[in-house]
Design an enzyme around this catalytic site. Structure first.
Site, PDB file in Angstrom:
ATOM      1  N   HIS A   3       0.854  -1.186   0.000  1.00 40.68           N
ATOM      2  CA  HIS A   3       0.000   0.000   0.000  1.00 40.68           C
ATOM      3  C   HIS A   3       0.888   1.234   0.000  1.00 40.68           C
ATOM      4  O   HIS A   3       1.762   1.365   0.853  1.00 40.68           O
ATOM      5  CB  HIS A   3      -0.874   0.041   1.261  1.00 40.68           C
ATOM      6  N   LEU A   4       0.655   2.137  -0.931  1.00 42.97           N
ATOM      7  CA  LEU A   4       1.457   3.354  -0.983  1.00 42.97           C
ATOM      8  C   LEU A   4       0.675   4.561  -0.469  1.00 42.97           C
ATOM      9  O   LEU A   4       1.232   5.645  -0.338  1.00 42.97           O
ATOM     10  CB  LEU A   4       1.956   3.603  -2.412  1.00 42.97           C
ATOM     11  N   ARG A   5      -0.606   4.363  -0.201  1.00 44.58           N
ATOM     12  CA  ARG A   5      -1.476   5.364   0.439  1.00 44.58           C
ATOM     13  C   ARG A   5      -1.790   6.568  -0.439  1.00 44.58           C
ATOM     14  O   ARG A   5      -2.429   7.507   0.010  1.00 44.58           O
ATOM     15  CB  ARG A   5      -0.872   5.876   1.753  1.00 44.58           C
ATOM     16  N   ASN A  62      -7.292  -0.366  -3.206  1.00 38.30           N
ATOM     17  CA  ASN A  62      -8.070   0.391  -2.216  1.00 38.30           C
ATOM     18  C   ASN A  62      -7.460   1.740  -1.866  1.00 38.30           C
ATOM     19  O   ASN A  62      -7.258   2.075  -0.709  1.00 38.30           O
ATOM     20  CB  ASN A  62      -8.317  -0.448  -0.948  1.00 38.30           C
ATOM     21  N   ASP A 111       2.978  -7.122   2.162  1.00 38.25           N
ATOM     22  CA  ASP A 111       1.688  -6.642   2.675  1.00 38.25           C
ATOM     23  C   ASP A 111       1.883  -5.302   3.385  1.00 38.25           C
ATOM     24  O   ASP A 111       1.318  -5.038   4.445  1.00 38.25           O
ATOM     25  CB  ASP A 111       1.053  -7.664   3.625  1.00 38.25           C
ATOM     26  N   HIS A 163       1.401   3.406   8.415  1.00 32.36           N
ATOM     27  CA  HIS A 163       0.433   4.220   9.156  1.00 32.36           C
ATOM     28  C   HIS A 163       1.135   5.357   9.851  1.00 32.36           C
ATOM     29  O   HIS A 163       2.276   5.208  10.289  1.00 32.36           O
ATOM     30  CB  HIS A 163      -0.263   3.375  10.236  1.00 32.36           C
TER      31      HIS A 163
END
Lengths: 335, 168, 430
Positions: C63-65, C95, C306, C310
């Site tokens: 996830h790279l956000r 997502n 994965d 955060h």
């Protein structure tokens, strides 16, 4: 083909074990977060200290100056008049100043995080937090982040622990029964969702109770519950046979909504404590309940108000036990 | 070591004169656990005071709580009667810094408002840290640094000099 | 530019090659391995004595956000972290906010990635519109835009029927469907494995059956439809067994596991450690052993990070209120190599799980070293140490339970398309 090219090096151990957090290096109580992991000696010391305060309650002077000048904050994220009141009384009888803060869920979600609440209160120079929160681990979280020198007392966190309740239950049992090693204790009801049950099971095993039983339908038992050190019964008749103490847990209405149980009616038919059901236990079996009791759901009024019931004494002893715990954690100044 | 019996006789005589001069007939005797209780019982017997005796455990009133924490085995204080307007004879074994007596006075005044409190001690020694004095004293003793005087009992009662290693 | 890299021990799991040999690079491709071609004039020579050289890692899920959660991380910050970790190609799940359910988002991500350090960013497209699980997204358009697979991230589908239809439609274009095997109802609000630790902690648990029940349905539908399916992030021994059996039966199924699942268990969360809050959860010792065995046998042919960075607030609170996820790009390679140290599998096989294995799953030509292949590779010093510490951490998210861990060896350079994307700073070199 070249095989493993590295010399083997030892793997660092995974995360810290609990209990470094609530005990000082000399084994004294710095916070009270959970009964789990406390030594038999320490639990006994808490009960012995509670004796002093219990005796005091019967005298003319109900106040002692032990915690005069100290400020204790009751930080309750879950509403509870009963528990909050006993903590407040305990603090006042130790001559401490008490601040009651009821944080409703909505104001918490409006923005102030648990950590922010903590920091704001610390800025007012408080000495102890008594915390009740709907999430398991909330008291641990606060203890991890609180300034050194401030104590955290867990008044109930999610389903995890309610140490002062378990301690007052042990105090009650000790008062009426004495030696734990020959006792058969049955805990009946919604073990899955109960922080009280978990703490009681830990306390009873620490005090080496003869046998700890849980009695509940499958859908109200947590996974691997035997690993906590209990014998599992699905029948109240069998679970109560020859019991010395029976502890009834409160059944909450939500359990029907999430398909744990069909109805309160059926629950009472199978697991409700009536005079007749109590007959298979020992004649002097204690009847206990952490309160508030749902009459006609988990317990008959006749039993709750009957001769074997010590439910009201539990409430009285709760003040002495909380005075003892507060005095012990406040009496520790060095890290 | 002076003999306890003769000290007690002297204390009883001083007490009799003290209360006679003030026209007080039956004070309430209150002993401080544990040594003070033994001395109080002995005095009460010699003086023939009829009223039931009080016993104070001052653990909850000590001023060093934050340093030493909870004291194990706290006995409940027993005060058999109302204290308002009564004359109290407060009895302890050794008067040293005066802090124990301060705690005892605080506790007494939480129970009621006595008309007067008279202090009787078996042994008095130098080292007062608070302005407290006894009206009735069995013996005055000079002690070296690191020395303590302790009353052993209850049977037989005897005084013992104890040398502490760290002087406190 | 032409580059000659000499004296490195070259390891290529795809071909089985393992030996000290020169590597010639021309432009963005590998020109030759083994012999230096006639007339090859390198503009730069690298003496990689004592170093290893292996293909750049291909990470199946990071996830790279960006777009949408730039306060947690960005494509720029995370691709540098990837490069430090030896990852040269990473696959983003759909997502983001907005989710990748149309070609416009795919293009946005490509553009942003190009402006970053050069690590290749591939997109997974959304299986359903808005990831809502009801209506299909325009899969053909997404495929044309360049997505390598489609998935519904961890969002549930409205019904098994929707899943069947989605699999059939994707199969029309030979587009691989990547699925999380977790039944939403059985998982409920669980945040840890349902077992002895969840009971002690009083935390709602996710039972093993949440994975195996969902997996059973997925495999049954694969059998029914013949669609090519990849199972994301297995977490149970039983799940690994089910996948192995399906593969042995000839079903077009593959699976990956997150590196942390091969090392941590439920016990690591036993003190409410929020850095061990992950979905799927850390399970039992037995599950960990089962997953490790499946990786060793190749039944699970890929290990991924994965990666879920955060900001610190997300992990500050009582356990169930924290956000799940581990920032994992920089520990993928060290953990994979630790499996070799543990004697679980040989070095080339371990490297295969993060290079040729993922490449095969996605149908990419990368993940190998051969003439004509992209010059994406890692230079590695096996005698150094990698310290996982705040000071050297590059990801914008510091949420890892591996802080303080120390691993053998470290990446010295990561090359993408024939150019160094990351070089280890000199002062850190031991």
């Amino acid at each position: 083909m070249i095989t493993a090219a590295f010399p083997a090096r030892p793997l660092p151990q995974p995360g810290p074990l609990p209990n470094d957090l609530q005990l000082t290096s000399t084994g004294q109580l710095r916070h009270l977060l959970t009964v789990e992991g406390l030594s038999r000696e320490l639990v006994t010391e808490i009960l012995d200290n509670a004796e002093s305060f219990a005796n005091m309650n019967e005298k003319a002077v109900k106040k002692v100056p032990l915690l005069r000048g100290k400020t204790i904050v009751n930080l309750f994220f879950e509403a509870s008049t009963r528990t909050r009141t006993t903590f407040e009384l305990a603090a006042k009888r130790l001559s401490a100043d008490v601040l009651n803060i009821n944080v409703s869920t909505s104001s918490a979600t409006k923005g102030e995080s648990l950590l922010d609440t903590l920091r704001n209160l610390e800025a007012m120079n408080v000495d102890m937090f008594v915390v009740r929160h709907q999430q398991s681990g909330a008291a641990h979280f606060m203890a991890r982040h609180v300034e050194p020198g401030i104590s955290v007392l867990n008044a109930g966190d999610g389903r995890h622990a309610h140490p002062t309740q378990a301690l007052l239950d042990m105090f009650t049992i000790r008062r009426f029964k004495g030696d734990f090693t020959r006792l058969k204790v049955a805990i009946v009801g919604d073990i899955l969702h109960s922080r009280v049950a978990r703490s009681q099971i830990h306390a009873l095993n620490i005090l080496q109770a003869g046998e700890v039983r849980v009695v509940a339908p499958h859908s109200l038992l947590p996974a691997h519950v035997e690993d906590l050190g209990v014998h599992v019964f699905h029948s109240l008749e069998q679970g109560l046979r020859d019991a010395d103490v029976v502890i009834m847990l409160r059944l909450q209405r939500e359990r029907m909504e999430h398909a744990h149980l069909p109805s309160e009616h059926e629950y009472f038919q199978l697991f409700g404590l009536t005079q007749r059901r109590l007959l298979v236990a020992k004649p002097d079996c204690l009847v206990m309940h952490p309160g508030p009791a749902n009459r006609g759901v988990e317990i008959d009024s006749a039993v709750a108000d009957g001769a074997q019931s010590v439910i009201l004494q539990q409430v009285t002893f709760g003040i002495a036990v909380r005075m003892a715990v507060m005095s012990m954690v406040m009496g520790v100044r060095s890290a | 070591m002076p003999e306890i019996a003769s000290l007690l006789d002297s204390m009883a005589e001083q007490t009799r004169r003290h209360f006679e001069q003030r026209g007080i007939e039956q004070p309430i005797v209150v002993g401080i656990h544990s040594g003070g209780v033994w001395i109080a019982e002995a005095l009460r017997e010699r003086l023939g005071y009829a009223r039931p005796m009080g016993k104070l455990d001052i653990s909850f009133y000590r001023d060093d709580f934050s340093r030493i924490g909870m004291h194990p085995q706290v006995r409940p204080s027993e005060l058999p009667e109302e204290l308002d307007n009564e004359h109290i004879l407060l009895v302890d074994d050794v008067l040293f810094t005066g802090r124990t007596i301060r705690a005892a006075l605080n506790e007494l005044f939480d129970y009621g408002r006595p008309a007067s409190v008279t202090l009787a001690v078996l042994v008095e020694r130098d080292g007062r840290e608070l302005p407290v004095e006894a009206a009735i004293v069995g013996a005055h003793m000079e002690l070296g640094t690191g020395e303590q005087i302790k009353l052993r009992g209850p049977e037989p009662l005897r005084l013992e000099r104890v040398q502490l290693e760290d002087g406190r | 530019m032409s580059v000659l890299i000499e004296n490195a021990r070259v390891i290529d799991p795809a071909s089985g090659f393992d030996g000290v040999t020169p590597v010639c690079i021309q432009g963005s491709e590998i020109l030759a391995l083994g012999e230096i071609p006639e007339g090859f004039e390198p503009r730069r020579r690298v003496d990689a004595r004592g170093r290893w050289l292996f293909p750049g890692l291909i990470d199946l899920s990071a996830h790279l956000r960006e777009p949408g959660e730039e306060h947690k991380a960005t494509i720029a910050s995370e691709t540098i972290a990837a490069a430090r970790g030896g990852v040269t190609t990473l696959v983003m799940p759909p997502n983001t906010d907005p989710p990748v359910d149309s070609p416009a988002e795919v293009e946005l991500i490509s553009r942003r990635a190009e402006q970053a350090c050069g690590v290749r960013v591939l997109a997974t497209g959304a299986l359903t519109r808005g990831l809502k699980g009801e209506q299909l997204a325009e899969l053909a358009a997404l495929q044309r835009a360049g997505v390598v697979a489609v998935s519904n991230a961890q969002h549930p589908l409205a019904s098994p029927l929707v899943l069947r239809r989605a699999m059939e439609y994707a199969a029309t274009f030979d587009l691989m469907v990547a699925l999380s095997a977790q039944d939403a109802a059985l998982a409920g609000s669980g945040c840890v494995h349902e077992g002895a630790v969840s009971t002690r902690l009083g935390l709602p648990g996710i039972p093993e059956a949440a994975e195996t029940a969902a997996l059973g349905m997925i495999l049954a539908l694969v059998e029914q439809t013949g669609a090519r399916v990849h199972v994301n992030r297995l977490s149970t021994r039983r799940g690994a067994e089910m996948v192995a059996k399906a593969r042995a039966d000839g079903l077009p199924v593959s699976a990956d596991v997150a590196a942390h699942q091969l090392f941590l268990t439920e016990v690591d969360a036993a003190d409410f450690n929020p850095f061990c809050h992950v979905i799927p959860p850390l399970r039992t010792q037995r599950d960990r052993e089962g997953l490790r065995e499946a990786v060793a046998r190749g039944e699970i042919s890929a290990i991924c990070s994965d990666h879920q960075p955060h900001e610190s607030d997300s992990k500050l609170g009582p356990f169930a209120e924290t956000r799940p996820g581990i920032s994992a790009l920089e520990t993928l390679l060290p953990l994979t190599l630790r499996l070799v140290e543990d004697g679980l599998l040989a070095l080339p096989d371990a490297l295969a799980r993060v290079t040729s294995g993922p490449a095969a799953i996605l149908g990419l030509t990368g993940g190998r070293l051969a003439p004509g292949a992209a010059a994406d590779f890692v230079l590695f010093d096996p005698d150094g140490r990698t310290e996982i510490s705040r000071e050297t951490w590059l990801s914008a998210g510091a949420n890892t339970p591996f802080m303080g861990w120390s691993f053998s060896g470290h990446v010295t350079e990561t090359w993408v398309a024939g150019r160094p994307a990351w070089t280890m700073p000199i002062e850190v070199a031991v």
